[in-house]
Design an enzyme around this catalytic site. Structure first.
Site, PDB file in Angstrom:
ATOM      1  N   LYS A  59       0.837  -1.209   0.000  1.00  0.00           N
ATOM      2  CA  LYS A  59       0.000   0.000   0.000  1.00  0.00           C
ATOM      3  C   LYS A  59       0.870   1.256   0.000  1.00  0.00           C
ATOM      4  CE  LYS A  59      -3.777  -2.349   2.402  1.00  0.00           C
ATOM      5  NZ  LYS A  59      -4.486  -2.598   3.680  1.00  0.00           N
ATOM      6  N   GLN A 103      -3.908  -1.013   9.895  1.00  0.00           N
ATOM      7  CA  GLN A 103      -3.975  -2.365   9.329  1.00  0.00           C
ATOM      8  C   GLN A 103      -4.537  -3.344  10.357  1.00  0.00           C
ATOM      9  OE1 GLN A 103      -3.362  -3.047   6.135  1.00  0.00           O
ATOM     10  NE2 GLN A 103      -3.769  -5.232   6.347  1.00  0.00           N
ATOM     11  N   ASP A 126     -10.401   3.520   4.863  1.00  0.00           N
ATOM     12  CA  ASP A 126     -10.858   2.129   4.854  1.00  0.00           C
ATOM     13  C   ASP A 126     -12.385   2.043   4.807  1.00  0.00           C
ATOM     14  OD1 ASP A 126      -9.074  -0.031   4.794  1.00  0.00           O
ATOM     15  OD2 ASP A 126      -8.385   0.350   6.841  1.00  0.00           O
TER      16      ASP A 126
END
Ligand code: GUN
Length: 290
Positions: A59, A103, A126
């Protein structure tokens, strides 16, 4: 972000997620360079989960390649929830940061829900914050989870008719299954969510014109679960004891029956990363009221 994609989309019946994601990333890079400012993304990794470490590196690199200023914040596995919350608070208040991603999974002892809720909803790239979950549930625009967003883009790139289609989502996770079903509903599909307690899973799957599988069970979906001609999107990625990487769909059995199908790897995975970049740009533009 609805410009038509120009990359090769389907080779025979195989949906080339890698090519579609590359085209999207190139589009985002152009938009970033035209934006007149540099969007900032902070990725927070707690501990050293090997899969998470790889995802975070991917990412971070993809963001930099798109011209986004990416910063990975690595915290030790024994980080307390209080320290993690303080880190998020600092990022919320940092004007150079447009997107924050923590994460998952987080180490035991940390309440993921509390951590996600602490992220400024406007920076929640997200799409996991309760405010953004609520927007999606209500069918209002907002920041949408990257994997389901990527699946919608794959479906659109294949040209499959979503409106009126019978869509079955296998899996009900907060990250994929639930938001996936909401996006399909917003696109006027007739949606069924199937899961581990569903009676006769194969029969439910066989009803699907569009089948999205996200259960994390290697090759659970067999050839005789597929309606001939159906579009099959495999979100799973599983490492077998022999080292092979497989999806939740038995690809070799299903590829000849499906009208179109994603491979693993090279299907949904690259789209998740590309959509994170898109969400970062979207968040950056919205924060500046552009
Ligand atoms: N872990 C697995 N998938 C995801 C994702 O999409 N976002 C975050 N933050 N963690 C994940």
């Amino acid at each position: 972000m609805t410009k038509p994609l120009t990359a090769p989309i389907i080779d025979g019946r195989i949906i080339d997620g890698k090519a579609i994601a590359a085209a999207l990333r190139a589009e985002i890079a152009v938009k970033v360079s035209a934006a007149g400012f540099t969007p900032g993304l902070a990725v927070v990794l707690v501990g050293e989960n090997p899969a998470s470490t790889v995802y975070v590196r991917t990412k971070d690199r993809a963001a930099r390649e798109a011209g986004i200023a990416a910063r990975t914040i690595r915290l030790p596995a024994d980080t307390t929830q209080a320290v993690l919350l303080a880190t998020i608070e600092a990022l919320n208040g940092d004007d150079t940061i447009d997107g924050i991603l923590v994460q998952l999974p987080l180490p035991k002892g940390i309440d993921s829900q509390a951590v996600i809720a602490a992220i400024d909803a406007a920076k929640d790239v997200d799409g996991f914050h309760p405010t953004n979950v609520g927007h999606l549930a209500d069918g209002r625009p907002g920041l949408v989870p990257c994997t389901p967003l990527g699946v919608m883009k794959l479906l659109r790139a294949t040209g499959v008719e979503i409106s009126g289609a019978r869509a079955v989502v296998l899996g009900r996770s907060a990250i994929v299954g639930r938001p996936m079903a909401r996006l399909l509903l917003a696109a006027d599909a007739t949606v069924t969510i199937a899961h581990s307690r569903t009676r006769d899973l194969p029969a439910e799957c066989r009803r699907a014109d569009i089948l999205i599988v996200a259960v994390g069970r290697p090759e659970i979906v067999r050839g005789d679960w597929i309606q001939p001609g159906a579009t099959v999107i495999d979100v799973g990625i599983n490492r077998l004891p022999d080292g092979r990487l497989v999806g939740d769909v038995a690809f070799d059995e299903c590829a000849g029956i499906a009208g179109a199908i994603t491979p693993v790897p090279g299907g949904v995975g690259p789209m998740t990363v590309a959509c994170l970049l898109e969400n970062t740009l979207t968040a950056a533009l919205l924060r500046r009221c552009l």
